[in-house]
Design a protein around this motif. Sequence first.
Motif, mmCIF file in Angstrom:
data_model
loop_
_atom_site.group_PDB
_atom_site.id
_atom_site.type_symbol
_atom_site.label_atom_id
_atom_site.label_comp_id
_atom_site.label_asym_id
_atom_site.label_seq_id
_atom_site.Cartn_x
_atom_site.Cartn_y
_atom_site.Cartn_z
ATOM 1 N N PRO A 1 2.294 -1.933 6.729
ATOM 2 C CA PRO A 1 0.944 -2.480 6.143
ATOM 3 C C PRO A 1 -0.264 -1.593 6.157
ATOM 4 O O PRO A 1 -1.059 -1.977 5.180
ATOM 5 C CB PRO A 1 0.813 -3.610 7.304
ATOM 6 C CG PRO A 1 2.210 -3.611 7.907
ATOM 7 C CD PRO A 1 2.756 -2.147 7.850
ATOM 8 N N GLU A 2 -0.572 -0.801 7.200
ATOM 9 C CA GLU A 2 -1.690 0.033 7.242
ATOM 10 C C GLU A 2 -1.886 1.113 5.782
ATOM 11 O O GLU A 2 -2.833 1.586 5.374
ATOM 12 C CB GLU A 2 -1.957 1.146 8.434
ATOM 13 C CG GLU A 2 -1.038 1.794 8.468
ATOM 14 C CD GLU A 2 0.206 1.595 9.099
ATOM 15 O OE1 GLU A 2 0.996 2.515 9.715
ATOM 16 O OE2 GLU A 2 0.793 0.420 9.017
ATOM 17 N N MET A 3 -0.892 1.405 5.335
ATOM 18 C CA MET A 3 -0.887 2.266 4.168
ATOM 19 C C MET A 3 -0.675 1.405 2.621
ATOM 20 O O MET A 3 -1.041 2.122 1.684
ATOM 21 C CB MET A 3 0.443 3.329 4.177
ATOM 22 C CG MET A 3 0.144 4.086 5.201
ATOM 23 S SD MET A 3 1.529 5.251 5.139
ATOM 24 C CE MET A 3 1.658 5.934 6.859
ATOM 25 N N LEU B 1 -0.568 10.925 4.240
ATOM 26 C CA LEU B 1 -0.641 9.681 5.004
ATOM 27 C C LEU B 1 0.710 9.778 5.998
ATOM 28 O O LEU B 1 0.610 9.517 7.054
ATOM 29 C CB LEU B 1 -0.719 8.404 4.005
ATOM 30 C CG LEU B 1 -1.742 8.258 3.244
ATOM 31 C CD1 LEU B 1 -1.510 7.174 2.287
ATOM 32 C CD2 LEU B 1 -2.882 7.832 4.251
ATOM 33 N N CYS B 2 1.700 9.971 5.560
ATOM 34 C CA CYS B 2 2.980 9.952 6.433
ATOM 35 C C CYS B 2 3.121 10.972 7.508
ATOM 36 O O CYS B 2 3.480 10.701 8.604
ATOM 37 C CB CYS B 2 4.239 10.001 5.292
ATOM 38 S SG CYS B 2 4.449 8.163 4.435
ATOM 39 N N LEU C 1 -6.018 7.818 9.582
ATOM 40 C CA LEU C 1 -4.575 7.755 9.756
ATOM 41 C C LEU C 1 -4.177 9.505 9.611
ATOM 42 O O LEU C 1 -3.107 9.694 10.463
ATOM 43 C CB LEU C 1 -3.963 7.092 8.441
ATOM 44 C CG LEU C 1 -4.130 5.438 8.514
ATOM 45 C CD1 LEU C 1 -3.544 4.979 7.192
ATOM 46 C CD2 LEU C 1 -3.114 4.928 9.547
ATOM 47 N N MET C 2 -4.579 10.174 8.711
ATOM 48 C CA MET C 2 -4.128 11.661 8.631
ATOM 49 C C MET C 2 -4.516 12.280 9.961
ATOM 50 O O MET C 2 -4.010 13.428 9.714
ATOM 51 C CB MET C 2 -4.602 12.024 7.423
ATOM 52 C CG MET C 2 -4.085 11.163 6.252
ATOM 53 S SD MET C 2 -4.640 12.197 4.630
ATOM 54 C CE MET C 2 -4.242 10.931 3.203
ATOM 55 N N VAL D 1 4.256 9.445 10.910
ATOM 56 C CA VAL D 1 5.458 8.576 10.570
ATOM 57 C C VAL D 1 6.575 9.766 9.734
ATOM 58 O O VAL D 1 7.676 9.228 10.369
ATOM 59 C CB VAL D 1 5.045 7.886 9.028
ATOM 60 C CG1 VAL D 1 6.377 7.278 8.570
ATOM 61 C CG2 VAL D 1 4.379 6.816 9.520
ATOM 62 N N LYS D 2 6.253 10.787 9.333
ATOM 63 C CA LYS D 2 7.390 11.626 8.972
ATOM 64 C C LYS D 2 6.891 13.247 9.529
ATOM 65 O O LYS D 2 5.957 13.592 9.511
ATOM 66 C CB LYS D 2 7.433 12.083 7.587
ATOM 67 C CG LYS D 2 7.879 10.704 6.618
ATOM 68 C CD LYS D 2 8.061 10.875 5.249
ATOM 69 C CE LYS D 2 8.509 9.749 4.581
ATOM 70 N NZ LYS D 2 9.956 9.443 4.980
#
Length: 600
Positions: free
Chosen positions: A322-324, A292-293, A222-223, A298-299
């Motif tokens: 959901p994935e987090m 993560l974000c 994800l990251m 995401v951010k």
Amino acid sequence: MEVLDRPRHVASEVEFGADELQSLMRRLHAWLPAFFSALRRVCDEPSNVSAQALEQIAQQLQAESDLVWGAPRRRPWIAVVDGARTCVDQVVAMMRSYLAAAGARTPLEAQRSGAVAQSQMDAAGDVLDMPITRWRFLTDLLAAETVRDRFAHLLQRAVQDFDAADLTVLNARAEAALASVAGTAASSGCSVGLQYMLQRTAITAFGDPERFDQIVRTSAELMSRDSGLLAALAASPSFASDVEAAVLDLYDAASQAGVALSGQIPRQAGRALVDVAVSLVEGPGQIAVIGLCTGSGVKSREYERLRQDNATELLRSARQRPEMEGLLSGLNGDLRTAQAHRMLRYTDSGITWQTKSAAGSMSWAEVCEEVFLACESVMGCLIGLMHALSQFQFSVYRSDGYVDLGLSAQDMAVLALQLSGCTDVAVETSGRAWTIRLTTTEDAQLTILAVTLGAFIPVSVDLVTLLADRDGRVDTLSGPTSLLTPFRELQDVDGDQYGLATLRFQCRWTLNGAACVNRIVARVWVARQGADALVEGVQGIPRLRTLRDFARETDDQELGDSLTALIRLVRLGGSADQATRELVDRLRTWAISPVVNRPV
């Protein structure tokens, strides 16, 4: 027999911990001879009485199965509960096979069931020992009175789990294990594998290592989705120090929770435990959420602003994805909010809380579960973050990072030597010199022990002397610490798998007053390296220059002249003069000379 039906696994209110495990093991060890005695009576003197006695024995085992399968699977006792379940299941399977053999209709069926039962019986010893081994490791960690003792338990267990002979091998295997979990290798020199190994070893004791690996894998993926935002995160002025602090906070949190477990968690200790839960949200948890974000895109706000945001709101925002959500289990934003507004109430059995949006209660066992679960979640995310960031050569690793854990360089030196099989280790300091006394085996290589120490010797120490008792004979290995530096940097600057660094080190360090490697051996090694570089043509000249520098460092004029001639030959080819060719021929003669070099 009804006991052979599917196990009931009725939910139980019994918390299964250390005392319950010990009691279970005692009961199982007493149950085995009682079962075989009852089975023999049924086979030798079949009757309703003997059959009922056997059924009662079997029902006792069914009750044990119900107990362990009904017990809550909570941290930090997950490994103990899992081990107990495996243990009881093994004994149940063995009992079923023996009963099947006793009740078989034909000799062949009896023989087959008996063979299965015997193999299960042979394996029962190891299975019975497994939960005890796990329990001892956990209790050793919890009972450790000093940071050094706790760290020693972790390292010793890691060496066993990774089947490593010393810290150098352990580091290499940890990097390989992390690469297998994450799907890609971390960049060399970032030491993410070392962090992964230590944290996974701890989680093997108090948590779920399979879940931890899944978090590492998923968070790293994800990251890494938005490399631009991730690179900006790594470049933020406060980020590296915040990540380093987060890792240390997690270590402290697990230690504080372990201290609370040493008693029955009265209100006072429980307050400290809630403080740990809240600090995990505000500190390490916030770093994990931001990683993560940001890394997933995401951010996009800069880190210096995100780190000032409300931790509970950041956590709530991340959990909407959901994935987090599953990566952040255990982080309790409601507890943080309730504590901040003094809406928490403490009792001897647990806590109750209330916020504007929620209310609830938890037993102390449930609070412990949340704290350890949060540690597991956040550390998995931080390892995933450090793995993703390694592509930018970002690392929070410091060679003296152990100081933050309350360990000294001498403590680490002793631990490193003990993990390499040494005993009676003692470090004496005098000015800028260390003298280390130890006992080891006759075939132990002292030079390898010295290299192992290199990672922990401070820059203020110039000279190290090992006084090694090898089967009653004391050998003295001594030399300058500067020659251990290449092995500490984790970067092979010469590109030859530390070959030249090792030779340089062994030429200047002495064993009982004589150089570990003499001039003849050094010449042969360098000559062979020169022959290999010659094949590369002009591309091999930088390597030849490095070898010539070594010859000059060791005052070997003849070797240096021959290497200069070899460089000239590479440049001039067929136009090189006779004197040059003769010097190169001398180098070739050295290269094919047989030598005997006994490692020391």
